[in-house]
Design an enzyme around this catalytic site. Structure first.
Site, PDB file in Angstrom:
ATOM      1  N   SER A  54     -30.677  40.276  31.531  1.00 45.95           N
ATOM      2  CA  SER A  54     -31.864  39.430  31.730  1.00 45.95           C
ATOM      3  C   SER A  54     -31.604  38.310  32.727  1.00 45.95           C
ATOM      4  O   SER A  54     -32.526  37.822  33.376  1.00 45.95           O
ATOM      5  CB  SER A  54     -32.298  38.821  30.396  1.00 45.95           C
ATOM      6  OG  SER A  54     -32.699  39.865  29.514  1.00 45.95           O
ATOM      7  N   HIS A  85     -27.619  32.692  30.580  1.00 47.70           N
ATOM      8  CA  HIS A  85     -28.161  31.937  29.439  1.00 47.70           C
ATOM      9  C   HIS A  85     -27.207  30.842  28.963  1.00 47.70           C
ATOM     10  O   HIS A  85     -25.989  30.999  29.047  1.00 47.70           O
ATOM     11  CB  HIS A  85     -28.331  32.835  28.203  1.00 47.70           C
ATOM     12  CG  HIS A  85     -28.987  34.155  28.384  1.00 47.70           C
ATOM     13  ND1 HIS A  85     -30.204  34.479  27.828  1.00 47.70           N
ATOM     14  CD2 HIS A  85     -28.566  35.295  29.026  1.00 47.70           C
ATOM     15  CE1 HIS A  85     -30.511  35.746  28.114  1.00 47.70           C
ATOM     16  NE2 HIS A  85     -29.544  36.255  28.836  1.00 47.70           N
TER      17      HIS A  85
HETATM   18  N1  LIG Z   1     -36.307  38.520  18.327  1.00 49.65           N
HETATM   19  C1  LIG Z   1     -36.209  39.726  18.905  1.00 49.65           C
HETATM   20  N2  LIG Z   1     -35.554  40.718  18.335  1.00 49.65           N
HETATM   21  N3  LIG Z   1     -36.859  39.892  20.102  1.00 49.65           N
HETATM   22  C2  LIG Z   1     -36.561  41.011  20.970  1.00 49.65           C
HETATM   23  C3  LIG Z   1     -35.398  40.597  21.835  1.00 49.65           C
HETATM   24  C4  LIG Z   1     -35.030  41.739  22.757  1.00 49.65           C
HETATM   25  C5  LIG Z   1     -33.629  41.491  23.293  1.00 49.65           C
HETATM   26  N4  LIG Z   1     -33.630  40.365  24.234  1.00 49.65           N
HETATM   27  C6  LIG Z   1     -32.426  39.870  24.632  1.00 49.65           C
HETATM   28  O1  LIG Z   1     -31.367  40.357  24.303  1.00 49.65           O
HETATM   29  C7  LIG Z   1     -32.446  38.635  25.532  1.00 49.65           C
HETATM   30  C8  LIG Z   1     -31.654  37.523  24.853  1.00 49.65           C
HETATM   31  C9  LIG Z   1     -32.674  36.669  24.163  1.00 49.65           C
HETATM   32  C10 LIG Z   1     -34.014  36.882  24.870  1.00 49.65           C
HETATM   33  C11 LIG Z   1     -33.796  38.062  25.741  1.00 49.65           C
HETATM   34  C12 LIG Z   1     -34.617  38.607  26.685  1.00 49.65           C
HETATM   35  C13 LIG Z   1     -36.039  38.274  27.002  1.00 49.65           C
HETATM   36  C14 LIG Z   1     -36.251  37.629  28.382  1.00 49.65           C
HETATM   37  O2  LIG Z   1     -35.628  38.454  29.322  1.00 49.65           O
HETATM   38  P1  LIG Z   1     -36.295  39.852  29.823  1.00 49.65           P
HETATM   39  O3  LIG Z   1     -36.607  40.676  28.582  1.00 49.65           O
HETATM   40  O4  LIG Z   1     -37.524  39.509  30.634  1.00 49.65           O
HETATM   41  O5  LIG Z   1     -35.215  40.463  30.640  1.00 49.65           O
HETATM   42  N5  LIG Z   1     -36.739  37.541  26.050  1.00 49.65           N
HETATM   43  C15 LIG Z   1     -37.173  38.197  24.954  1.00 49.65           C
HETATM   44  O6  LIG Z   1     -36.730  39.261  24.578  1.00 49.65           O
HETATM   45  C16 LIG Z   1     -38.286  37.509  24.178  1.00 49.65           C
HETATM   46  N6  LIG Z   1     -39.033  38.481  23.404  1.00 49.65           N
HETATM   47  C17 LIG Z   1     -37.661  36.503  23.248  1.00 49.65           C
HETATM   48  C18 LIG Z   1     -38.714  35.726  22.479  1.00 49.65           C
HETATM   49  C19 LIG Z   1     -39.816  35.178  23.151  1.00 49.65           C
HETATM   50  C20 LIG Z   1     -40.737  34.430  22.424  1.00 49.65           C
HETATM   51  C21 LIG Z   1     -40.551  34.227  21.051  1.00 49.65           C
HETATM   52  C22 LIG Z   1     -39.445  34.789  20.415  1.00 49.65           C
HETATM   53  C23 LIG Z   1     -38.522  35.552  21.114  1.00 49.65           C
HETATM   54  C24 LIG Z   1     -33.121  42.741  23.952  1.00 49.65           C
HETATM   55  N7  LIG Z   1     -32.442  43.560  23.164  1.00 49.65           N
HETATM   56  O7  LIG Z   1     -33.328  42.918  25.130  1.00 49.65           O
END
Ligand SMILES: N=C(N)NCCC[C@H](NC(=O)[C@@H]1CCC/C1=C\[C@H](COP(=O)(O)O)NC(=O)[C@@H](N)Cc1ccccc1)C(N)=O
Length: 170
Positions: free
Chosen positions: A163, A166
């Site tokens: 992503s 961080h």
């Molecule tokens: N709570 C969960 N299970 N939500 C699913 C997380 C999916 C996970 N995400 C990550 O690992 C990275 C690290 C943290 C945020 C993140 C990425 C992205 C931004 O990166 P991009 O995907 O554009 O590459 N933000 C998210 O996912 C957002 N929904 C996080 C969020 C937003 C609002 C409220 C709560 C959580 C993955 N397996 O890809």
């Protein structure tokens, strides 16, 4: 000390003993009424050492809650965010930006959450970076390993995922 037909078993999910009657298939958390609890205490002390709690690093420990500040770059898996429709900075530039944020957080000038509101390329920015509770297997591996390695209140070093880069606060 248990009435005949009853036995003590161990619930791994709750890491607690429970009482089971194989003939009636009845199970309960509390010892059956007719139990001689003094004898039961002796029996438990001799036969029932609770399984060791998973260690604090989060192995099987369950969920933790983190906030993060994400700076994306042109090689991010999704080089776009609420802040910028097309993100063109390089990964090196993203790291320099995040180092600046890291210094302001470490000096106590501002919290990660307050900085995330304006600076994070994640939609969680609107929630001061709060990702809520998550368990192992939900986040990208580098993020998960760093997050579960933090003490509550601790801020990570700069973590790289697909992503972007961080800072994570548990
Ligand atoms: N709570 C969960 N299970 N939500 C699913 C997380 C999916 C996970 N995400 C990550 O690992 C990275 C690290 C943290 C945020 C993140 C990425 C992205 C931004 O990166 P991009 O995907 O554009 O590459 N933000 C998210 O996912 C957002 N929904 C996080 C969020 C937003 C609002 C409220 C709560 C959580 C993955 N397996 O890809």
């Amino acid at each position: 000390g248990l009435p005949t037909g009853w036995e003590v078993r161990h619930s791994n999910s709750k890491n607690l003993p429970y009482y089971f009657n194989p003939s009636t298939k009845e199970s309960r958390w509390e010892p059956p009424a007719e139990t001689d609890t003094d004898k039961l205490k002796v029996y438990m002390a001799q036969n029932h050492t609770p399984a060791a709690r998973p260690d604090a690093s989060g192995e099987g420990e369950g969920k933790i809650r983190c906030s993060h500040l994400l700076v994306k770059h042109r090689d991010s898996r999704r080089p776009s965010s609420w802040r910028e429709a097309e993100i063109t900075r390089t990964k090196e530039e993203a790291i320099e930006i995040l180092k600046g944020h890291e210094q302001r957080i470490q000096s106590g000038e501002i919290t990660l959450g307050d900085l995330a509101v304006a600076e994070s390329d994640c939609s969680s920015a609107r929630k001061k970076g709060d990702l809520g509770f998550f368990g192992r297997g939900e986040m990208q591996k580098e993020f998960e390993d760093a997050a579960f390695g933090l003490q509550p209140g601790e801020v990570s070093s700069i973590i790289e995922t697909a992503s972007g880069v961080h800072l994570i606060e548990r």
